[in-house]
Structure formats: structure tokens, C-alpha cells
Write an enzyme that holds these catalytic residues in place. Structure first.
Site, PDB file in Angstrom:
ATOM      1  CE1 TYR A 150     -72.805 -16.051  83.936  1.00 22.01           C
ATOM      2  CE2 TYR A 150     -73.083 -17.916  82.451  1.00 22.01           C
ATOM      3  CZ  TYR A 150     -73.090 -17.396  83.735  1.00 22.01           C
ATOM      4  OH  TYR A 150     -73.374 -18.206  84.807  1.00 22.01           O
ATOM      5  CE  LYS A 175     -72.796  -4.320  96.282  1.00 19.11           C
ATOM      6  NZ  LYS A 175     -73.015  -3.561  95.019  1.00 19.11           N
ATOM      7  N   GLY A 188     -70.962 -15.022  98.196  1.00 23.41           N
ATOM      8  CA  GLY A 188     -72.175 -15.103  97.392  1.00 23.41           C
ATOM      9  C   GLY A 188     -73.181 -15.995  98.086  1.00 23.41           C
TER      10      GLY A 188
END
Length: 322
Positions: A179, A36, A11
Site C-alpha cells: 500500500y 464508480k 473518489g
């Protein structure tokens, strides 16, 4: 095995993760920048370099290039944390490239803040995949390599894991239960794995959760700043978080292991360096950003903390499975 320490930051394409990767490299680590977001080779000579770290123009490739151009060692490796095989490949390629792994920083995250009623199951599942399952898969893939660092005679050192997840307290659940279930689950992993390390006598292994005490500028806060510029007064730069990561990595294992810490509070502590002046971290110079986390957090231990009862190990050969 080389002597340079190696950190894998998952990340790391933008925001806090980007800053952590850059500052680890400045402090002597070879850094694997993983996420990504990638950049095609044809775009590598773009005039806008380095890009805004909170924009889509910031990718693992631009972060690695920024580190390299500053004289540091970095490799960009793509990963989809929703796919365990992608994570396994990432860790394997990290070790193939550098011959060791000393620190894993898990900063990947999916966010959706809404009531349970307004959190679709699809969103909920995505958050659990990225936040909890991704972390679990990364830890399992990295552990064998982090544990090898115990043998200092082979040039190894401590195995460190840092998780971007919060202390556990009830106010955190309000308005974002789906979350919170994932982020608190990440912190439960920190507490539980720390206990595993202690039970297994792994005195050179630690896992720590770290969370901002004050909101940090990100892509999300930039959207708020555009509609209400005054919100910038309550924000800090990402450098406070990367400084706290470095302080945790320098701290004694016994201090770091199992700790659910806030960046500011840890930096104020003896292990964090007795930092008292936080003005340099304010996004708007001369402001005093509002603390969003509690001043005091609950103690999760109980009087019977050391009483495990009957130990059960479902993984032990020949044992009945529960």
C-alpha cells in the site's frame, strides 16, 4: 467560458471525498462528483436521504443530489480509474459540461494493509492501478484544461491539483509495504510535477498532497467502532479534511505547490488560517483524538538540490531515447 470555478473530485461517492464535494459546492464551485458507485434512477426517491456518507447507499448520484438540493451546482459522472479511457472521458465530459476546469482532487484509493508475504500480487496490482496509475492518468488528462486557466482575461484562474497522499517518511512503510509503495508514489508525483511547473514557468499551477494527522471516520473505522466503541474517541469528522482542502485552494501558489501537508498542520499555518481550536472536529464531543502522524517530518531536499547535472528530455523531437 463561465466565471464559476469548476472542481472535479475523483473518489467522491462517500467519506472524505463526499465531504470535499459538498463543501466545495458550498464555497461556490461547480462540482463534478466522480466515482464508480452510482444509483439507478428508480432509487432516487428513496426515503433514506441523504444516506450515511460512509455507507454503500452513498453514491455519486446521492452526493450530487444533496448538493443540488442545497442550492449548489453539481454533476455526477461515473468513472473507473483503472481504465485510462474512462478517465479521459470523465475529464472531457467535465469540460463539455462546464467549459473549464480549475481544480482536480484525486481521492480514489484502494487499501490493503498487510505484510509483503500476505499481500497477494493481485491486490498489489489493484492498489497500483487505482492509487498511482489512476492519479497519473487523471493528471495527464486534466493538465491541458487546468493550464488554460492561466489566461485570466478569458475568465480563468489558477490550476490546482490536490492529491490524497502522505508525507514521505519510513515509519509509514511498516506493515503495509504494498500500500505504501503506491501512496508514496503519489506523493513523488506531487513533488516531481511541482518541479515541472517551476521549470516550465507555470506560475499559476500547483499540486499539493494532503493527508490526515488524526484518523477520520470512514466505512473501515465504523467496523472497528462496532466491535470496540471506544475507538470513536480517536476519530475526527471528515470536515477537517475538506476545510484543509479549501485552505489549500485559497493559499498562494508558491505555498501550495509541491507541499506534502497534514490537514491539521496546514490549518494551523498562516496560509491555512491560523486555526487553533480543533475540538469541533472530534467525532465524540469533548474528546482529544490521538494524533497518528509524526510531529516533525523529514526534509527531502539535499544540499545539491538545484544541481540537475545534464538535462535529458526523452520526449524532445530528434533526441535519442534512453
Amino acid at each position: 467560458m463561465g466565471t464559476q470555478k469548476v472542481a472535479l473530485v475523483v473518489g467522491a461517492s462517500r467519506g472524505i471525498g463526499q465531504q470535499i464535494a459538498i463543501d466545495l459546492a458550498k464555497n461556490g464551485y461547480a462540482v463534478v462528483v466522480a466515482a464508480k458507485s452510482t444509483t439507478d434512477d428508480k432509487d432516487k426517491n428513496t426515503a433514506l436521504f441523504p444516506p450515511d456518507p460512509n455507507s454503500s447507499g452513498s453514491t455519486i448520484n446521492t452526493v450530487a443530489r444533496e448538493i443540488q438540493e442545497a442550492g449548489g451546482e453539481a454533476t455526477a459522472l461515473p468513472v473507473d480509474v483503472r481504465d485510462p479511457s474512462s478517465i479521459e472521458t470523465l475529464v472531457a465530459r467535465t469540460v463539455e459540461t462546464y467549459g473549464r476546469l480549475d481544480a482536480l482532487v484525486y481521492n480514489a484509493g484502494a487499501v490493503w494493509w498487510a505484510s509483503v508475504e500476505d499481500t497477494p500480487l493481485k491486490r498489489f496490482r489493484l492498489m497500483q492501478q487505482v492509487n498511482v496509475e489512476g492519479l497519473y492518468a487523471a493528471v495527464q488528462a486534466a493538465l491541458p484544461h487546468l493550464k488554460k486557466g492561466k489566461d485570466k482575461q478569458q475568465g480563468g484562474g489558477d490550476g490546482r491539483i490536490i492529491v490524497v497522499s502522505p508525507p514521505i517518511y519510513s515509519r509509514f512503510f511498516r506493515g503495509k509495504t504494498g500500500y505504501a509503495m503506491g501512496k508514496v508514489g503519489m506523493s513523488v508525483l506531487t513533488k516531481g510535477l511541482a518541479m515541472d511547473f517551476e521549470r516550465q514557468g507555470l506560475k499559476n499551477m500547483s499540486i499539493t498532497s494532503l493527508w490526515p494527522a488524526v484518523a477520520i471516520e470512514s466505512a473501515a473505522t465504523q467496523k472497528l467502532e462496532r466491535t470496540d466503541p471506544s475507538t470513536a474517541r480517536d476519530l475526527r469528522k471528515a470536515t477537517i479534511f475538506s476545510d484543509a482542502v479549501l485552505a489549500v485552494l485559497r493559499a498562494p501558489i508558491a505555498t501550495a505547490n509541491g507541499l506534502l501537508a497534514l490537514d491539521e498542520d496546514f490549518l494551523r499555518s498562516e496560509s491555512g488560517g491560523h486555526v487553533t481550536d480543533f475540538s469541533r472536529y472530534a467525532l465524540v464531543p469533548g474528546t482529544a483524538p490521538r494524533r497518528i502522524m509524526p510531529k516533525r517530518l523529514p526534509d527531502l531536499t539535499v544540499e545539491e538540490q538545484e544541481d540537475e547535472g545534464t538535462r535529458i528530455n526523452s520526449a524532445a523531437p530528434g533526441k535519442a531515447k534512453l
